[in-house]
Write a protein that holds these residues in place. Structure first.
Motif, short mmCIF file in Angstrom:
data_model
loop_
_atom_site.label_atom_id
_atom_site.label_comp_id
_atom_site.label_asym_id
_atom_site.label_seq_id
_atom_site.Cartn_x
_atom_site.Cartn_y
_atom_site.Cartn_z
N SER A 103 24.32 2.70 38.57
CA SER A 103 24.50 3.92 39.37
C SER A 103 24.20 3.58 40.83
N THR A 104 25.06 4.04 41.72
CA THR A 104 24.92 3.74 43.14
C THR A 104 24.84 5.03 43.96
N LEU A 105 23.80 5.11 44.78
CA LEU A 105 23.64 6.23 45.72
C LEU A 105 23.97 5.75 47.11
N THR A 106 24.86 6.44 47.79
CA THR A 106 25.17 6.16 49.19
C THR A 106 25.03 7.48 49.95
N LEU A 107 23.97 7.58 50.76
CA LEU A 107 23.76 8.83 51.48
C LEU A 107 24.93 9.12 52.43
N LYS A 108 25.31 10.37 52.49
CA LYS A 108 26.44 10.78 53.31
C LYS A 108 25.96 11.32 54.66
N LYS A 109 26.58 10.84 55.72
CA LYS A 109 26.25 11.36 57.05
C LYS A 109 26.71 12.82 57.16
N THR A 110 25.91 13.62 57.82
CA THR A 110 26.32 15.01 58.05
C THR A 110 27.35 15.06 59.17
N ALA A 111 28.08 16.16 59.22
CA ALA A 111 29.11 16.33 60.25
C ALA A 111 28.49 16.30 61.64
N ALA A 112 27.30 16.88 61.78
CA ALA A 112 26.64 16.91 63.08
C ALA A 112 26.25 15.50 63.53
N PHE A 113 25.78 14.68 62.60
CA PHE A 113 25.38 13.31 62.96
C PHE A 113 26.60 12.47 63.34
N PHE A 201 19.56 16.89 70.86
CA PHE A 201 20.43 17.25 69.73
C PHE A 201 19.60 17.20 68.46
N GLN A 202 19.39 18.36 67.84
CA GLN A 202 18.62 18.46 66.60
C GLN A 202 19.58 18.36 65.41
N VAL A 203 19.30 17.40 64.52
CA VAL A 203 20.27 17.12 63.45
C VAL A 203 19.56 16.53 62.24
N ILE A 204 20.09 16.84 61.05
CA ILE A 204 19.72 16.13 59.83
C ILE A 204 20.75 15.01 59.68
N GLU A 207 22.20 13.67 54.29
CA GLU A 207 21.80 14.67 53.30
C GLU A 207 20.62 14.13 52.49
N GLY A 208 19.55 14.90 52.46
CA GLY A 208 18.36 14.50 51.74
C GLY A 208 17.24 13.99 52.62
N LEU A 209 17.52 13.73 53.91
CA LEU A 209 16.49 13.28 54.84
C LEU A 209 16.09 14.43 55.76
N LYS A 210 15.00 14.23 56.50
CA LYS A 210 14.49 15.30 57.35
C LYS A 210 15.21 15.36 58.69
N SER A 211 15.00 16.45 59.40
CA SER A 211 15.65 16.67 60.68
C SER A 211 15.09 15.74 61.75
N GLN A 212 15.95 15.33 62.69
CA GLN A 212 15.57 14.47 63.79
C GLN A 212 16.06 15.08 65.10
N THR A 213 15.40 14.72 66.20
CA THR A 213 15.84 15.15 67.53
C THR A 213 16.33 13.93 68.29
N ILE A 214 17.60 13.93 68.66
CA ILE A 214 18.21 12.81 69.38
C ILE A 214 18.28 13.18 70.86
N GLN A 215 17.78 12.28 71.70
CA GLN A 215 17.75 12.52 73.15
C GLN A 215 18.96 11.84 73.79
N LEU A 216 19.77 12.62 74.49
CA LEU A 216 20.98 12.12 75.15
C LEU A 216 20.84 12.30 76.66
#
Length: 269
Positions: A103-113, A201-204, A207-216
């Motif tokens: 079984s293989t898990l590959t986390l999916k990037k969110t649209a916002a990320f 930019f506040q983003v998860i 999927e399955g990980l916590k929210s992060q704040t990206i500084q641009l």
């Protein structure tokens, strides 16, 4: 006697006397034109269970691993690719398995990320960046050069109305035995509404990980006929390392009780 008939006699003799060869890997001598045919498809059931589950859902992955594990499973976590693969029939050195039930898990990037990754890696026209701010307003906070929060509508409007000011300063110095001359061009981008200096930019990210704040950091390039804007991702490398570490910890928390985990990748030879 024809060559075909001779070959048939030789093949029949080999089949009649076929024996397992004295080699470390099991081998047997068979006619050159013979083929090995599996009869499994004609059985009522398969000879053994095998298959591959591929999912991007951490919850479904963990529940599947918990249901299928028999105490002899092994998982491999790749933080760079944000994947985890669990083998259910890998076996060990004494009793190696086929390794084809996994079984293989590959986390999916969110649209916002995905959107912020694309925005940080590109140059933007005034309209493109203002549209980006309006589209992702729920995720964004704009700051001025002093770190004070700026209304997003005002920030988008300021980007649309950038004015390029250019000044030239010349200096001449004349002496008895020499003379010198210097010139300096100063180009500055301004807006009546005040340009934002930083976007948060506040983003998860996955999927399955916590929210992060990206500084641009917002930069204006004034070398062309029209101003071009660029977003510089501050601390990108560190954030990606943090995401990889968080992924490893989350996987260990979810399936660590069901299987042994190793950091890295595994390929059957």
């Amino acid at each position: 006697m024809e060559a075909k008939a001779i070959q048939l006699i030789q093949d029949t003799a080999v089949l009649a006397n076929a024996k397992q060869l004295d080699t470390h890997m099991p081998a047997i001598a068979l006619p050159r034109e013979s083929a090995v045919i599996s009869l499994e498809k004609f059985q009522l059931n398969r000879s053994r269970f095998r298959g591959v589950l591929v999912t991007s859902s951490l919850a479904d992955f963990s529940s599947y691993v918990a249901a299928k594990t028999d105490g002899n499973t092994w998982g491999f976590v790749d933080g760079d690719r944000m994947t985890c693969t669990v083998f259910f029939n890998l076996g060990d050195q004494d009793t190696p398995g086929h390794g084809d039930f996994l079984s293989t898990l590959t986390l999916k990037k969110t649209a916002a990320f995905i959107a912020v990754e694309a925005a940080a890696g590109s140059k933007h026209s005034q309209k493109d960046l203002s549209d980006f701010i309006e589209d992702w307003a729920p995720n964004l906070i704009a700051l001025d050069a002093q770190g004070e929060q700026v209304d997003l509508r005002r920030a988008a409007g300021a980007i649309r109305s950038i004015t390029i000011e250019q000044a030239r300063k010349s200096e001449h110095v004349v002496g008895d035995m020499s003379s010198s001359r210097s010139a300096m061009d100063q180009i500055e981008a301004k807006s009546a509404d005040g340009l934002p200096a930083t976007l948060l930019f506040q983003v998860i990210p996955y999927e399955g990980l916590k929210s992060q704040t990206i500084q641009l950091r917002v930069a204006v390039l004034t070398g062309g006929d029209q101003p071009v804007l660029r977003l510089r991702w501050i601390g990108e490398a560190q954030l990606r390392e943090d995401l990889a570490q968080e992924f490893k910890e989350v996987v260990a928390q979810e399936v660590g009780a069901s299987t042994q985990l190793t950091i890295g990748t595994f390929t059957l030879a």
